[in-house]
Design a protein around this motif. Structure first.
Motif, PDB file in Angstrom:
ATOM      1  N   PHE A 457       9.793  61.955  55.167  1.00 19.04           N
ATOM      2  CA  PHE A 457      10.596  62.105  53.800  1.00 19.04           C
ATOM      3  C   PHE A 457      11.146  62.839  53.945  1.00 19.04           C
ATOM      4  O   PHE A 457      10.924  64.205  55.209  1.00 19.04           O
ATOM      5  CB  PHE A 457       9.839  61.889  52.835  1.00 19.04           C
ATOM      6  N   PRO A 458      12.909  62.998  53.611  1.00 22.69           N
ATOM      7  CA  PRO A 458      13.498  64.103  53.618  1.00 22.69           C
ATOM      8  C   PRO A 458      12.206  65.403  52.947  1.00 22.69           C
ATOM      9  O   PRO A 458      11.662  65.121  52.538  1.00 22.69           O
ATOM     10  CB  PRO A 458      14.489  64.031  52.553  1.00 22.69           C
ATOM     11  N   ARG A 459      12.716  67.091  53.760  1.00 22.22           N
ATOM     12  CA  ARG A 459      11.990  67.832  53.612  1.00 22.22           C
ATOM     13  C   ARG A 459      12.570  68.720  52.283  1.00 22.22           C
ATOM     14  O   ARG A 459      13.731  68.857  52.236  1.00 22.22           O
ATOM     15  CB  ARG A 459      11.755  69.249  54.241  1.00 22.22           C
ATOM     16  N   PHE A 460      11.570  69.451  51.094  1.00 25.17           N
ATOM     17  CA  PHE A 460      12.653  69.942  50.155  1.00 25.17           C
ATOM     18  C   PHE A 460      12.685  71.464  50.105  1.00 25.17           C
ATOM     19  O   PHE A 460      11.345  71.710  50.940  1.00 25.17           O
ATOM     20  CB  PHE A 460      11.410  69.425  48.641  1.00 25.17           C
ATOM     21  N   ARG A 461      13.197  71.787  49.684  1.00 20.32           N
ATOM     22  CA  ARG A 461      13.424  73.278  51.037  1.00 20.32           C
ATOM     23  C   ARG A 461      14.078  73.793  49.587  1.00 20.32           C
ATOM     24  O   ARG A 461      14.687  75.163  49.823  1.00 20.32           O
ATOM     25  CB  ARG A 461      14.386  73.090  51.790  1.00 20.32           C
ATOM     26  N   LYS A 462      13.673  73.514  48.982  1.00 24.71           N
ATOM     27  CA  LYS A 462      13.919  74.544  47.622  1.00 24.71           C
ATOM     28  C   LYS A 462      13.370  76.448  47.593  1.00 24.71           C
ATOM     29  O   LYS A 462      14.045  77.430  47.262  1.00 24.71           O
ATOM     30  CB  LYS A 462      13.947  74.134  46.106  1.00 24.71           C
ATOM     31  N   TYR A 463      12.375  76.144  48.365  1.00 18.81           N
ATOM     32  CA  TYR A 463      11.859  77.180  48.410  1.00 18.81           C
ATOM     33  C   TYR A 463      11.363  78.105  50.183  1.00 18.81           C
ATOM     34  O   TYR A 463      10.494  77.851  50.567  1.00 18.81           O
ATOM     35  CB  TYR A 463       9.945  77.330  47.835  1.00 18.81           C
ATOM     36  N   ARG A 464      12.765  77.775  50.429  1.00 18.66           N
ATOM     37  CA  ARG A 464      12.700  78.272  52.060  1.00 18.66           C
ATOM     38  C   ARG A 464      12.140  79.127  52.244  1.00 18.66           C
ATOM     39  O   ARG A 464      12.965  80.239  51.532  1.00 18.66           O
ATOM     40  CB  ARG A 464      13.624  77.519  52.327  1.00 18.66           C
ATOM     41  N   ILE A 465      11.832  80.152  53.162  1.00 16.16           N
ATOM     42  CA  ILE A 465      11.448  81.494  54.121  1.00 16.16           C
ATOM     43  C   ILE A 465      12.076  82.070  54.944  1.00 16.16           C
ATOM     44  O   ILE A 465      12.283  83.026  55.581  1.00 16.16           O
ATOM     45  CB  ILE A 465      10.241  81.473  54.715  1.00 16.16           C
ATOM     46  N   TRP A 466      13.770  81.119  55.624  1.00 13.15           N
ATOM     47  CA  TRP A 466      14.625  81.415  56.624  1.00 13.15           C
ATOM     48  C   TRP A 466      15.971  80.277  55.797  1.00 13.15           C
ATOM     49  O   TRP A 466      15.693  79.583  56.034  1.00 13.15           O
ATOM     50  CB  TRP A 466      13.875  81.299  57.945  1.00 13.15           C
ATOM     51  N   ASP A 467      16.520  81.171  56.685  1.00 12.82           N
ATOM     52  CA  ASP A 467      18.313  79.905  56.808  1.00 12.82           C
ATOM     53  C   ASP A 467      18.669  79.797  58.427  1.00 12.82           C
ATOM     54  O   ASP A 467      20.259  79.759  57.942  1.00 12.82           O
ATOM     55  CB  ASP A 467      19.762  81.398  55.890  1.00 12.82           C
ATOM     56  N   ARG A 468      17.735  79.852  58.832  1.00 10.04           N
ATOM     57  CA  ARG A 468      18.246  79.715  60.202  1.00 10.04           C
ATOM     58  C   ARG A 468      19.009  80.606  60.671  1.00 10.04           C
ATOM     59  O   ARG A 468      20.197  79.962  61.387  1.00 10.04           O
ATOM     60  CB  ARG A 468      18.891  77.823  60.523  1.00 10.04           C
ATOM     61  N   ASP A 469      18.741  81.659  60.499  1.00  4.20           N
ATOM     62  CA  ASP A 469      19.925  82.807  60.925  1.00  4.20           C
ATOM     63  C   ASP A 469      18.930  83.533  61.398  1.00  4.20           C
ATOM     64  O   ASP A 469      17.776  84.329  61.447  1.00  4.20           O
ATOM     65  CB  ASP A 469      20.591  83.605  59.871  1.00  4.20           C
ATOM     66  N   PRO A 470      18.887  83.269  62.836  1.00  6.08           N
ATOM     67  CA  PRO A 470      17.527  84.413  63.832  1.00  6.08           C
ATOM     68  C   PRO A 470      18.044  86.129  63.450  1.00  6.08           C
ATOM     69  O   PRO A 470      17.056  86.595  63.783  1.00  6.08           O
ATOM     70  CB  PRO A 470      18.009  84.193  65.427  1.00  6.08           C
ATOM     71  N   ASN A 471      19.012  86.142  62.613  1.00  7.61           N
ATOM     72  CA  ASN A 471      19.242  87.693  62.519  1.00  7.61           C
ATOM     73  C   ASN A 471      19.153  87.836  60.938  1.00  7.61           C
ATOM     74  O   ASN A 471      19.535  89.335  60.751  1.00  7.61           O
ATOM     75  CB  ASN A 471      20.247  88.688  63.343  1.00  7.61           C
ATOM     76  N   GLY A 472      19.030  87.267  60.130  1.00  6.40           N
ATOM     77  CA  GLY A 472      18.703  86.788  58.484  1.00  6.40           C
ATOM     78  C   GLY A 472      17.694  87.765  58.280  1.00  6.40           C
ATOM     79  O   GLY A 472      16.244  87.793  59.389  1.00  6.40           O
ATOM     80  N   THR A 473      17.339  86.531  56.937  1.00  2.98           N
ATOM     81  CA  THR A 473      15.615  87.677  56.211  1.00  2.98           C
ATOM     82  C   THR A 473      15.084  86.271  56.416  1.00  2.98           C
ATOM     83  O   THR A 473      15.570  85.289  55.966  1.00  2.98           O
ATOM     84  CB  THR A 473      16.111  87.192  54.895  1.00  2.98           C
ATOM     85  N   ILE A 474      13.637  86.818  56.953  1.00  2.00           N
ATOM     86  CA  ILE A 474      12.808  85.959  56.987  1.00  2.00           C
ATOM     87  C   ILE A 474      11.463  86.522  56.142  1.00  2.00           C
ATOM     88  O   ILE A 474      11.483  87.418  56.339  1.00  2.00           O
ATOM     89  CB  ILE A 474      12.071  86.194  58.529  1.00  2.00           C
ATOM     90  N   LEU A 475      11.304  85.336  54.867  1.00  2.00           N
ATOM     91  CA  LEU A 475      10.499  85.516  53.740  1.00  2.00           C
ATOM     92  C   LEU A 475       8.494  84.804  54.710  1.00  2.00           C
ATOM     93  O   LEU A 475       7.716  84.602  53.623  1.00  2.00           O
ATOM     94  CB  LEU A 475      10.636  84.909  53.091  1.00  2.00           C
ATOM     95  N   LEU A 476       8.218  85.636  55.765  1.00  4.34           N
ATOM     96  CA  LEU A 476       7.264  84.692  55.979  1.00  4.34           C
ATOM     97  C   LEU A 476       6.482  85.981  56.905  1.00  4.34           C
ATOM     98  O   LEU A 476       7.290  86.465  58.167  1.00  4.34           O
ATOM     99  CB  LEU A 476       6.932  83.284  56.514  1.00  4.34           C
ATOM    100  N   GLN A 477       5.061  86.208  57.074  1.00  5.82           N
ATOM    101  CA  GLN A 477       4.691  87.738  58.159  1.00  5.82           C
ATOM    102  C   GLN A 477       4.721  86.807  59.526  1.00  5.82           C
ATOM    103  O   GLN A 477       4.273  88.139  59.932  1.00  5.82           O
ATOM    104  CB  GLN A 477       3.856  88.173  57.808  1.00  5.82           C
ATOM    105  N   ALA A 478       4.201  85.786  60.005  1.00  4.30           N
ATOM    106  CA  ALA A 478       4.496  85.244  60.829  1.00  4.30           C
ATOM    107  C   ALA A 478       4.078  83.461  61.095  1.00  4.30           C
ATOM    108  O   ALA A 478       4.492  82.959  59.830  1.00  4.30           O
ATOM    109  CB  ALA A 478       2.959  85.487  61.067  1.00  4.30           C
ATOM    110  N   ALA A 479       5.269  83.237  62.086  1.00  3.69           N
ATOM    111  CA  ALA A 479       6.096  81.776  61.739  1.00  3.69           C
ATOM    112  C   ALA A 479       4.436  80.475  61.848  1.00  3.69           C
ATOM    113  O   ALA A 479       5.148  79.615  61.245  1.00  3.69           O
ATOM    114  CB  ALA A 479       6.541  81.587  63.224  1.00  3.69           C
ATOM    115  N   ASN A 480       3.663  81.004  62.115  1.00  6.48           N
ATOM    116  CA  ASN A 480       2.781  79.760  62.331  1.00  6.48           C
ATOM    117  C   ASN A 480       1.299  80.185  61.481  1.00  6.48           C
ATOM    118  O   ASN A 480       0.602  79.880  61.584  1.00  6.48           O
ATOM    119  CB  ASN A 480       2.057  79.922  63.491  1.00  6.48           C
ATOM    120  N   GLY A 481       2.472  80.899  60.681  1.00  6.04           N
ATOM    121  CA  GLY A 481       0.948  81.510  59.596  1.00  6.04           C
ATOM    122  C   GLY A 481       0.708  80.840  58.061  1.00  6.04           C
ATOM    123  O   GLY A 481       2.052  79.992  57.416  1.00  6.04           O
TER     124      GLY A 481
END
Length: 625
Positions: A457-481
């Motif tokens: 099903f489509p993924r709901f992304r209102k609370y996304r932690i990344w904007d697909r920008d490698p140089n942008g903001t990441i709101l997660l301490q570890a990608a697999n955490g």
């Protein structure tokens, strides 16, 4: 760097002292179970304005635990009509569990006790600590007023939640010096009229425009007006429709919402030019449309529970990891860990029109390959998970190319074959939902003949932690955490025009409601390029409560309000039955579910538990000891 509200708690010596003095000043809430004890200091610890502010900041510890865990996402959204529980886990969130068993649910117990604990702390600040500090010249009246405003805001908010969940409950506005093991119900309208609304009104006058000391997460004037609008709109439901009493509450709701709308600049509100900007990760920490947030810090030591901060990004995704070569790895921000908790209902997916860019902002349909080998070749077993067409097997997809597409549209075999020739597995809503059995109200169940029935099903992304920008903001301490530190919006600007429009409908001014919607909600920023603004605009004839509920579903989805919205408008039972048969399919709700059950953990500790009683429709209370 901006501090969150917990900075003052964690950095003040008084916090450690208060923990050792817990419950020296007792109240009837002492025997309420909670995961997080309330902080009740002795007078001798109130030696400066900073210590009073520390106590006040403690009001926000309990909300911090509400708005990052699954329990309140589940209770606010899954038990309504926009999302259904995926049924992938066997625990208390299982949607097929008996509704009567909810009185034993730790989520219900926790909600009851934690909300009352905030009220207890607020009572101490209002009746004891703030007056004491002024009397002892520990602080000025002006300093005390900020704390009083925050305490009254939080008491109003928490009583609103309790009354809507549990109905007629105990109303306490002053702390007691000894434990009290009796409780008596107060009519919910009295609680609104004597506490909830007066407290919200007081907060609009006492709270500053900017949060105290710049600490994000503390309540402010804009949040107080937003709360006043919300509680007055809710209060109107308890009066006869069209009566002078109901109209008076609709007017108060409209006036409060209109104040926010008319004073955006003065209140520090600035609307983004595009809808997408509201939800971009880079704007999360400085969001100019959030009216009140529960803040989370990238410095784990500043969070009340350092190992368990914001997890909202986990709960709305289909199962993607280990599907079609997709992996959660140390450097893949695209696919953080998944909980696979909630999926949109068929009804909800069909609410979105072609012109509405909000769907594209809030939902992700295409998922990209990230196989460490650099490509992925479709195997028969994986293709079978999705009932894929034979043409897909053997096709290869390179990294960063689309490998899965779960769409809200129905798709044909020809479309699947065309996608398969590109290496894409295309799954339409007709593959996931039983579209051949859609009821008259637009709801249907989930198909049982697809292996990944809860995972496509489509993924709901209102609370996304990344904007697909490698140089942008990441709101997660570890990608697999699991550990995210995005701020969670509890109140947002868009709620205000929606409240104002609904209040206008209650006042009989449908034309005024349409004007508000057209200028504040259905404006150019929600219209997809290539479409005309006229497609989004509404007329007075559109303005019904049912239309408002649809628009609130689109605009406020996933913001913990849906259960409250359906209950407030008298639609909870019918809408769940008709729009969310995927929940169970057997009309698992009836009118008694407009209230949650009183937790037995509370009743067991009351001397007059039988007199206080269980809410109607649940098994009557029987003392277990």
């Amino acid at each position: 760097m901006k501090k969150n509200v917990f900075f003052i708690i964690n950095c003040s010596i008084i916090f450690l002292t208060m923990l050792t003095l817990l419950f020296l000043c007792c109240s009837w809430e002492d025997f309420l179970d909670t995961e997080n004890e309330q902080v009740i200091p002795a007078h001798k610890e109130l030696t400066s304005v900073e210590t009073l502010q520390s106590v006040t900041a403690g009001l926000y510890t309990q909300p911090w635990y509400y708005f990052h865990k699954r329990r309140f996402v589940y209770l606010g959204d899954a038990r309504a009509n926009n999302f259904c529980y995926t049924n992938t886990e066997t625990n208390e969130y299982n949607a097929q569990a008996s509704m009567n068993e909810d009185k034993e649910s730790t989520s219900i117990q926790y909600g009851w006790s934690s909300l009352y604990n905030v009220i207890t702390q607020a009572d101490y600040i209002i009746n004891d600590y703030a007056p004491y500090c002024v009397e002892q010249t520990v602080c000025t009246q002006e300093d005390a007023n900020v704390c009083l405003g925050e305490a009254r805001f939080m008491r109003s908010y928490n009583y609103w939640w309790l009354v809507e969940w549990f109905g007629d409950i105990e109303m306490r506005t002053k702390p007691t010096s000894t434990p009290v093991y009796t409780a008596y119900r107060t009519d919910r309208k009295v609680i609104y009229d004597e506490v909830i609304i007066p407290d919200a009104e007081a907060a609009t006058k006492l709270l500053p425009i900017q949060p105290y000391n710049g600490e994000v997460g503390r309540s402010t004037k804009k949040a107080a007006y937003a709360l006043l609008a919300r509680v007055c709109l809710t209060r109107a439901q308890y009066e006869t429709a069209g009566s002078s009493e109901a109209r008076a509450f609709y007017q108060k709701a409209y006036d409060a919402a209109k104040y926010v709308m008319d004073n955006k600049g003065a209140l520090g509100i600035k609307l983004y030019n595009t809808y997408d900007e509201i939800w971009q990760a880079k704007n999360n920490k400085t969001n100019t449309e959030f009216l009140w947030v529960v803040s989370h810090s990238s410095d784990a030591s500043l969070n009340p529970n350092p190992k368990n901060p914001n997890r909202l990004h986990l709960y709305w995704a289909p199962r993607l990891t280990d599907r079609a070569g997709i992996t959660t790895s140390g450097d893949s921000w695209e696919y953080p860990k998944e909980s696979v908790l909630l999926m949109p209902t068929y009804y909800f997916l069909k609410l979105w029109k072609d012109w509405d860019i909000r769907y594209e902002v809030l939902f992700q349909e295409e998922f990209y390959e990230n196989n460490r080998r650099g490509s992925y070749t479709w195997e028969q077993g994986m293709a079978d998970n999705y009932n894929a067409v034979p043409e897909l097997v053997g096709k290869t997809v390179d990294n960063d190319d689309v490998v899965l597409c779960f769409t809200k549209e129905a798709v044909t075999t020809e479309q699947k074959v065309a996608a398969a020739n590109e290496g894409i597995c295309l799954v339409g809503c007709n593959d996931t939902y039983d579209v051949g059995a859609v009821n008259a109200q637009g709801g249907c169940r989930i198909r049982s003949d697809i292996k990944t029935k809860y995972e496509a099903f489509p993924r709901f992304r209102k609370y996304r932690i990344w904007d697909r920008d490698p140089n942008g903001t990441i709101l997660l301490q570890a990608a697999n955490g699991n550990v995210g530190f995005a701020d969670a919006p509890v109140m947002r600007y868009a709620e205000m025009p929606l409240i104002a429009a609904e209040a206008k409908i209650g006042l009989g001014d449908q034309a005024g409601a349409a004007q508000i919607i057209n200028s504040e909600i259905r404006n150019a920023r929600v219209v997809k390029p290539g479409h005309d603004l006229s497609e989004a605009q509404v007329t007075a004839s559109d303005m019904t409560v049912e239309w408002i509920l649809e628009e609130r579903a689109r605009e406020l989805c996933g913001e913990w309000l849906r259960w409250f919205d359906l209950k407030r408008t008298g639609n909870l039972v019918n809408y769940i039955r008709q729009h969310n048969p995927a929940w169970d399919g057997n009309d698992v709700v009836d009118e008694h579910n407009n209230l949650w059950p009183i937790p037995t953990t509370f009743l067991d500790k009351l001397q007059n538990a039988e007199e206080f009683g269980q809410n109607p429709g649940y098994d009557p209370y029987v003392r277990s000891n």
